[in-house]
Design an enzyme around this catalytic site. Structure first.
Site, PDB file in Angstrom:
ATOM      1  N   ASP A  99       0.878  -1.275   0.137  1.00  0.00           N
ATOM      2  CA  ASP A  99      -0.078  -0.087   0.080  1.00  0.00           C
ATOM      3  C   ASP A  99       0.793   1.141   0.072  1.00  0.00           C
ATOM      4  O   ASP A  99       0.414   2.214   0.494  1.00  0.00           O
ATOM      5  CB  ASP A  99      -0.921   0.303   1.395  1.00  0.00           C
ATOM      6  CG  ASP A  99      -1.757  -1.095   1.332  1.00  0.00           C
ATOM      7  OD1 ASP A  99      -2.284  -1.603   0.389  1.00  0.00           O
ATOM      8  OD2 ASP A  99      -1.943  -1.639   2.522  1.00  0.00           O
ATOM      9  N   HIS A 109      -4.189  -2.048  -6.288  1.00  0.00           N
ATOM     10  CA  HIS A 109      -3.790  -0.619  -6.140  1.00  0.00           C
ATOM     11  C   HIS A 109      -4.711   0.297  -6.613  1.00  0.00           C
ATOM     12  O   HIS A 109      -5.636   0.041  -7.366  1.00  0.00           O
ATOM     13  CB  HIS A 109      -2.730  -0.713  -7.700  1.00  0.00           C
ATOM     14  CG  HIS A 109      -1.552  -1.622  -7.484  1.00  0.00           C
ATOM     15  ND1 HIS A 109      -0.581  -1.562  -6.655  1.00  0.00           N
ATOM     16  CD2 HIS A 109      -1.005  -2.491  -8.543  1.00  0.00           C
ATOM     17  CE1 HIS A 109       0.330  -2.526  -6.699  1.00  0.00           C
ATOM     18  NE2 HIS A 109      -0.075  -3.009  -7.897  1.00  0.00           N
ATOM     19  N   THR A 140       3.665 -12.615   3.043  1.00  0.00           N
ATOM     20  CA  THR A 140       2.681 -13.352   1.905  1.00  0.00           C
ATOM     21  C   THR A 140       3.445 -14.420   1.534  1.00  0.00           C
ATOM     22  O   THR A 140       4.322 -15.028   2.179  1.00  0.00           O
ATOM     23  CB  THR A 140       2.023 -12.312   0.819  1.00  0.00           C
ATOM     24  OG1 THR A 140       1.564 -12.869   0.027  1.00  0.00           O
ATOM     25  CG2 THR A 140       3.472 -11.978   0.016  1.00  0.00           C
TER      26      THR A 140
HETATM   27  P1  GDP Z   1      -0.191   0.111  -3.668  1.00  0.00           P
HETATM   28  O1  GDP Z   1      -0.757  -1.393  -3.638  1.00  0.00           O
HETATM   29  O2  GDP Z   1       1.193   0.121  -3.359  1.00  0.00           O
HETATM   30  O3  GDP Z   1      -0.626   0.601  -5.060  1.00  0.00           O
HETATM   31  O4  GDP Z   1      -1.034   1.239  -2.842  1.00  0.00           O
HETATM   32  P2  GDP Z   1      -2.712   1.123  -2.720  1.00  0.00           P
HETATM   33  O5  GDP Z   1      -3.176   1.694  -3.851  1.00  0.00           O
HETATM   34  O6  GDP Z   1      -3.100  -0.034  -1.800  1.00  0.00           O
HETATM   35  O7  GDP Z   1      -2.552   2.419  -1.615  1.00  0.00           O
HETATM   36  C1  GDP Z   1      -2.060   3.675  -1.847  1.00  0.00           C
HETATM   37  C2  GDP Z   1      -3.358   4.539  -1.576  1.00  0.00           C
HETATM   38  O8  GDP Z   1      -2.553   6.013  -1.551  1.00  0.00           O
HETATM   39  C3  GDP Z   1      -4.026   4.706  -2.889  1.00  0.00           C
HETATM   40  O9  GDP Z   1      -5.319   5.144  -2.426  1.00  0.00           O
HETATM   41  C4  GDP Z   1      -3.624   5.880  -3.664  1.00  0.00           C
HETATM   42  O10 GDP Z   1      -4.767   6.462  -4.395  1.00  0.00           O
HETATM   43  C5  GDP Z   1      -3.132   7.023  -2.670  1.00  0.00           C
HETATM   44  N1  GDP Z   1      -2.116   7.602  -3.044  1.00  0.00           N
HETATM   45  C6  GDP Z   1      -0.845   7.169  -3.686  1.00  0.00           C
HETATM   46  N2  GDP Z   1      -0.086   8.362  -3.814  1.00  0.00           N
HETATM   47  C7  GDP Z   1      -0.680   9.171  -2.958  1.00  0.00           C
HETATM   48  C8  GDP Z   1      -0.120  10.505  -2.517  1.00  0.00           C
HETATM   49  O11 GDP Z   1       0.931  11.049  -2.806  1.00  0.00           O
HETATM   50  N3  GDP Z   1      -1.043  11.386  -1.690  1.00  0.00           N
HETATM   51  C9  GDP Z   1      -1.971  10.879  -1.434  1.00  0.00           C
HETATM   52  N4  GDP Z   1      -2.799  11.592  -0.585  1.00  0.00           N
HETATM   53  N5  GDP Z   1      -2.765   9.659  -1.865  1.00  0.00           N
HETATM   54  C10 GDP Z   1      -1.633   9.003  -2.337  1.00  0.00           C
END
Ligand code: GDP
Length: 426
Positions: free
Chosen positions: A13, A41, A238
């Site tokens: 995440d 993601h 995992t």
């Molecule tokens: P991943 O599995 O590593 O891609 O991560 P996730 O998608 O599960 O979680 C990352 C969350 O943070 C998502 O809801 C993204 O939209 C959000 N996100 C990613 N980068 C940023 C950021 O720089 N700022 C904010 N506020 N949200 C972000």
């Protein structure tokens, strides 16, 4: 042109999807190499907000070929559902290729995952119940079904019979459930196999040819370094390696072709599911961060579970970056911290009265306590800032502090969930 791996430095995440979506603008291929549809993601771009679980994050670019490599746990129904959703939401022409050597997640993997968590009760691992642990157990027990087996009816029946025999014994005697009939299973598999057919090829050959042509390939990790089964917080890990070192294996590319390893590092910590989490924020301040991280979706993208939140953990993140063999870092979610007067960071662990800066083995983790340092906050909305020099001075200092702690240059800083909310420092 070498390959770039985009991988998690923490527990997952970190925002790998967002960073991959940004980097994919210049890529020809985006490849998933491990894990399955058990994590997600979230990607926000001009086409909308999407939660991808199995499809690589290059699907929003019509020229990018998105590859499911041999190391992935392929849930065909989930893949087809995600594909249909993209099409129905107007994403133009997502190109997907699925390795004929990938193995398939079957309904009994999900069933056994759920039954085992139920049996474990309070000792459960917090599985997403997507069948991933039973899937990889079958793979290494040599009871798995490869994609190519789906199109060889005789072999498929034999392989399923071999796989089902021990499961039906477990179902009857351990879990007290009805046995699984092979005919119902075959019927279900045949229909998804038909739809999957146009996507299947030898992706290893495909990627070798792309490399020979000098095309740009991105490898996209799922979860993060601390979830790696060998090096992470076992058993709260995992079931497949989350490391860039494994990317060569799971994608089917030469290890020496991976030249850049981008560790995605989150400006604070989050973790879904059970397990040790040293810099966890207890109570109110954690709820506040979760609320303010609203757009950061501090709820699991697959499960909707609230993520456990913590302050930045330099010990775990430095270890995660080292495991990944990272050549640079991308820092995400910096904008979320803009409400704080001061920002705690964990700079050491205290274990049995001794201070350590090394990440300890699992058996010692539960005795580890965080040692805090407080950095000044910037109390400003930075989500519209696009250059490092115009960030508030304390935000710059925070970034530089993390660079020192992890020993890597931070070349990209994400200041919001959207594609254009990025500071490029290269
Ligand atoms: P991943 O599995 O590593 O891609 O991560 P996730 O998608 O599960 O979680 C990352 C969350 O943070 C998502 O809801 C993204 O939209 C959000 N996100 C990613 N980068 C940023 C950021 O720089 N700022 C904010 N506020 N949200 C972000």
């Amino acid at each position: 042109m070498g390959i770039t791996a985009v991988v998690g430095a923490n527990w997952g995440d970190e925002g790998k999807g967002k960073i991959t979506d940004v980097l994919a603008a210049e890529a020809h291929y985006v490849v998933r190499y491990q894990g399955g549809s058990n994590a997600g993601h979230t990607i926000i771009n001009p086409m909308g907000k999407f939660a991808l679980h199995l499809l690589p994050s290059g699907v929003f670019y019509p020229k990018v070929v998105n590859v499911i490599g041999p190391g992935v746990a392929l849930n065909a129904e989930d893949l087809l559902r995600e594909y249909d959703e993209l099409i129905s939401r107007g994403v133009p022409n997502p190109i997907i290729r699925v390795s004929d050597r990938a193995q398939v997640v079957l309904p009994y993997h999900k069933l056994l995952d759920a039954l085992e968590e139920e049996r474990l009760g309070e000792r459960q691992f917090g599985s997403t119940k997507s069948g991933i642990a039973p899937f990889y157990a079958d793979k290494y027990l040599k009871l798995g079904i490869q994609v190519a087996d789906l199109y060889d009816p005789e072999r498929l029946r034999q392989r399923l019979e071999a796989s089902l025999a021990p499961k039906n014994t477990l179902l009857t005697h351990l879990y007290k459930r009805p046995i699984i009939s092979i005919d119902a299973l075959l019927e279900n598999l045949t229909s998804s196999a038909e739809r999957l057919k146009p996507f299947i090829c030898d992706t290893t050959v495909l990627l070798r040819q792309a490399l020979a042509r000098g095309e740009k390939i991105l490898l996209e990790g799922q979860l993060g370094a601390l979830r790696d089964p060998d090096h992470g917080i076992y058993p709260y890990s995992t079931s497949s390696s989350t490391l860039a070192g494994f990317a060569a294996v799971g994608a089917g590319v030469p290890p020496y072709s991976i030249h850049e390893i981008v560790a995605v590092v989150k400006a604070y910590s989050s973790c879904v599911g059970a397990g040790p989490f040293i810099s966890e924020i207890e109570g109110g301040p954690g709820d506040e961060l979760r609320k303010l991280g609203g757009d950061a979706g501090e709820y699991g993208a697959t499960t909707g579970r609230p993520r456990r939140l913590g302050w930045f953990d330099a010990i775990a993140t430095r270890y995660g970056c080292m495991l990944q063999g990272s050549t640079e870092a991308a820092l995400t979610n910096l904008d979320v911290l803009g409400y704080l007067n001061e920002i705690p960071v964990c700079t050491a662990y205290e274990i049995d009265g001794r201070i350590t800066e090394d990440f300890p083995v699992s058996s010692m983790l539960k005795r580890a306590k965080p040692v805090w340092k407080k950095l000044p906050g910037w109390r400003e909305d930075i989500s519209e800032i696009r250059s490092f020099d115009t960030l508030p001075v304390n935000a710059r200092k925070y970034v530089q502090f993390i660079e020192e702690q992890i020993g890597l240059p931070i070349r990209r800083i994400s200041v919001g969930p959207k594609r254009d909310q990025i500071i490029d420092r290269r």
